[in-house]
Design a protein around this motif. Structure first.
Motif, PDB file in Angstrom:
ATOM      1  N   GLU A  59       0.821  -1.211   0.000  1.00 37.28           N
ATOM      2  CA  GLU A  59       0.000   0.000   0.000  1.00 37.28           C
ATOM      3  C   GLU A  59       0.858   1.265   0.000  1.00 37.28           C
ATOM      4  N   SER A  60       2.000   1.214   0.649  1.00 36.26           N
ATOM      5  CA  SER A  60       2.876   2.386   0.711  1.00 36.26           C
ATOM      6  C   SER A  60       3.427   2.780  -0.663  1.00 36.26           C
ATOM      7  N   ASP A  61       3.339   1.868  -1.645  1.00 43.16           N
ATOM      8  CA  ASP A  61       3.852   2.152  -2.989  1.00 43.16           C
ATOM      9  C   ASP A  61       2.752   2.416  -4.012  1.00 43.16           C
ATOM     10  N   TYR A  62       1.499   2.476  -3.591  1.00 40.64           N
ATOM     11  CA  TYR A  62       0.397   2.660  -4.539  1.00 40.64           C
ATOM     12  C   TYR A  62       0.574   3.907  -5.404  1.00 40.64           C
ATOM     13  N   ALA A  63       1.103   4.975  -4.845  1.00 39.29           N
ATOM     14  CA  ALA A  63       1.283   6.204  -5.627  1.00 39.29           C
ATOM     15  C   ALA A  63       2.218   5.991  -6.811  1.00 39.29           C
ATOM     16  N   GLN A  64       3.133   5.045  -6.690  1.00 39.73           N
ATOM     17  CA  GLN A  64       4.091   4.777  -7.771  1.00 39.73           C
ATOM     18  C   GLN A  64       3.471   4.019  -8.932  1.00 39.73           C
ATOM     19  N   VAL A  65       2.303   3.396  -8.709  1.00 44.26           N
ATOM     20  CA  VAL A  65       1.689   2.569  -9.753  1.00 44.26           C
ATOM     21  C   VAL A  65       0.334   3.125 -10.197  1.00 44.26           C
ATOM     22  N   ARG A  66       0.135   4.409 -10.047  1.00 41.88           N
ATOM     23  CA  ARG A  66      -1.151   5.013 -10.416  1.00 41.88           C
ATOM     24  C   ARG A  66      -1.285   5.228 -11.921  1.00 41.88           C
ATOM     25  N   THR A  67      -0.182   5.152 -12.661  1.00 42.32           N
ATOM     26  CA  THR A  67      -0.208   5.355 -14.108  1.00 42.32           C
ATOM     27  C   THR A  67       0.333   4.118 -14.816  1.00 42.32           C
ATOM     28  N   LEU A  68       0.058   4.003 -16.119  1.00 43.15           N
ATOM     29  CA  LEU A  68       0.618   2.887 -16.894  1.00 43.15           C
ATOM     30  C   LEU A  68       2.142   2.912 -16.840  1.00 43.15           C
ATOM     31  N   ASP A  69       2.714   4.085 -17.092  1.00 40.92           N
ATOM     32  CA  ASP A  69       4.176   4.207 -17.066  1.00 40.92           C
ATOM     33  C   ASP A  69       4.729   3.844 -15.700  1.00 40.92           C
ATOM     34  N   CYS A  71       3.363   1.851 -13.442  1.00 39.31           N
ATOM     35  CA  CYS A  71       3.221   0.401 -13.235  1.00 39.31           C
ATOM     36  C   CYS A  71       4.338  -0.361 -13.923  1.00 39.31           C
ATOM     37  N   VAL A  72       4.576  -0.023 -15.177  1.00 41.60           N
ATOM     38  CA  VAL A  72       5.616  -0.714 -15.942  1.00 41.60           C
ATOM     39  C   VAL A  72       6.974  -0.514 -15.283  1.00 41.60           C
ATOM     40  N   ALA A  73       7.286   0.712 -14.895  1.00 43.20           N
ATOM     41  CA  ALA A  73       8.571   0.991 -14.257  1.00 43.20           C
ATOM     42  C   ALA A  73       8.687   0.270 -12.918  1.00 43.20           C
ATOM     43  N   TYR A  74       7.618   0.274 -12.137  1.00 40.64           N
ATOM     44  CA  TYR A  74       7.648  -0.366 -10.820  1.00 40.64           C
ATOM     45  C   TYR A  74       7.879  -1.868 -10.965  1.00 40.64           C
ATOM     46  N   VAL A  75       7.109  -2.509 -11.825  1.00 41.58           N
ATOM     47  CA  VAL A  75       7.245  -3.956 -12.007  1.00 41.58           C
ATOM     48  C   VAL A  75       8.631  -4.292 -12.547  1.00 41.58           C
ATOM     49  N   ALA A  76       9.099  -3.530 -13.528  1.00 43.69           N
ATOM     50  CA  ALA A  76      10.421  -3.789 -14.101  1.00 43.69           C
ATOM     51  C   ALA A  76      11.512  -3.677 -13.047  1.00 43.69           C
ATOM     52  N   SER A  77      11.375  -2.722 -12.127  1.00 40.89           N
ATOM     53  CA  SER A  77      12.431  -2.528 -11.123  1.00 40.89           C
ATOM     54  C   SER A  77      12.324  -3.517  -9.961  1.00 40.89           C
ATOM     55  N   HIS A  78      11.152  -4.149  -9.795  1.00 38.49           N
ATOM     56  CA  HIS A  78      10.977  -5.069  -8.666  1.00 38.49           C
ATOM     57  C   HIS A  78      10.917  -6.539  -9.087  1.00 38.49           C
ATOM     58  N   ALA A  79      10.816  -6.806 -10.348  1.00 44.20           N
ATOM     59  CA  ALA A  79      10.760  -8.195 -10.816  1.00 44.20           C
ATOM     60  C   ALA A  79      12.081  -8.889 -10.462  1.00 44.20           C
ATOM     61  N   GLY A  80      11.976 -10.036  -9.885  1.00 42.75           N
ATOM     62  CA  GLY A  80      13.177 -10.778  -9.514  1.00 42.75           C
ATOM     63  C   GLY A  80      13.762 -10.372  -8.178  1.00 42.75           C
ATOM     64  N   ALA A  81      13.173  -9.341  -7.566  1.00 49.54           N
ATOM     65  CA  ALA A  81      13.661  -8.912  -6.247  1.00 49.54           C
ATOM     66  C   ALA A  81      13.213  -9.923  -5.197  1.00 49.54           C
ATOM     67  N   PRO A  82      13.971 -10.063  -4.138  1.00 49.90           N
ATOM     68  CA  PRO A  82      13.561 -10.982  -3.064  1.00 49.90           C
ATOM     69  C   PRO A  82      12.216 -10.563  -2.499  1.00 49.90           C
ATOM     70  N   ARG A  83      11.399 -11.531  -2.193  1.00 49.22           N
ATOM     71  CA  ARG A  83      10.081 -11.251  -1.615  1.00 49.22           C
ATOM     72  C   ARG A  83      10.142 -11.374  -0.124  1.00 49.22           C
TER      73      ARG A  83
END
Length: 84
Positions: A59-69, A71-83
């Motif tokens: 929830e603390s990152d929702y502001a970062q994914v409010r747009t298509l751009d 979302c794409v940037a957020y997922v690209a930067s977090h994909a493969g990151a440790p969960r």
């Protein structure tokens, strides 16, 4: 494993707003406003996005994914990151 991030974002959105023409949504437009999504729709979009990409958005990152751009940037930067 490599994912097509823009396609995954669009597919998750299409599942929530199937009537939307995502090709006409500006990359910097607020998705909730542009697609008339309520808070539950947006949450369901983020859940679907996580299922498609393996990237959970706290929830603390929702502001970062409010747009298509965003979302794409957020997922690209977090994909493969440790969960955690």
């Amino acid at each position: 494993m490599s994912i097509d991030t823009p396609a995954a974002v669009r597919a998750a959105l299409a599942g929530i707003a199937p009537e939307a023409d995502l090709d006409t949504v500006p990359g910097d437009a607020d998705l909730q406003e542009e697609l008339d999504l309520d808070s539950m729709d947006f949450l369901n979009f983020l859940i679907a996005l996580g299922e498609r990409t393996g990237v959970r958005v706290p929830e603390s990152d929702y502001a970062q994914v409010r747009t298509l751009d965003g979302c794409v940037a957020y997922v690209a930067s977090h994909a493969g990151a440790p969960r955690g």
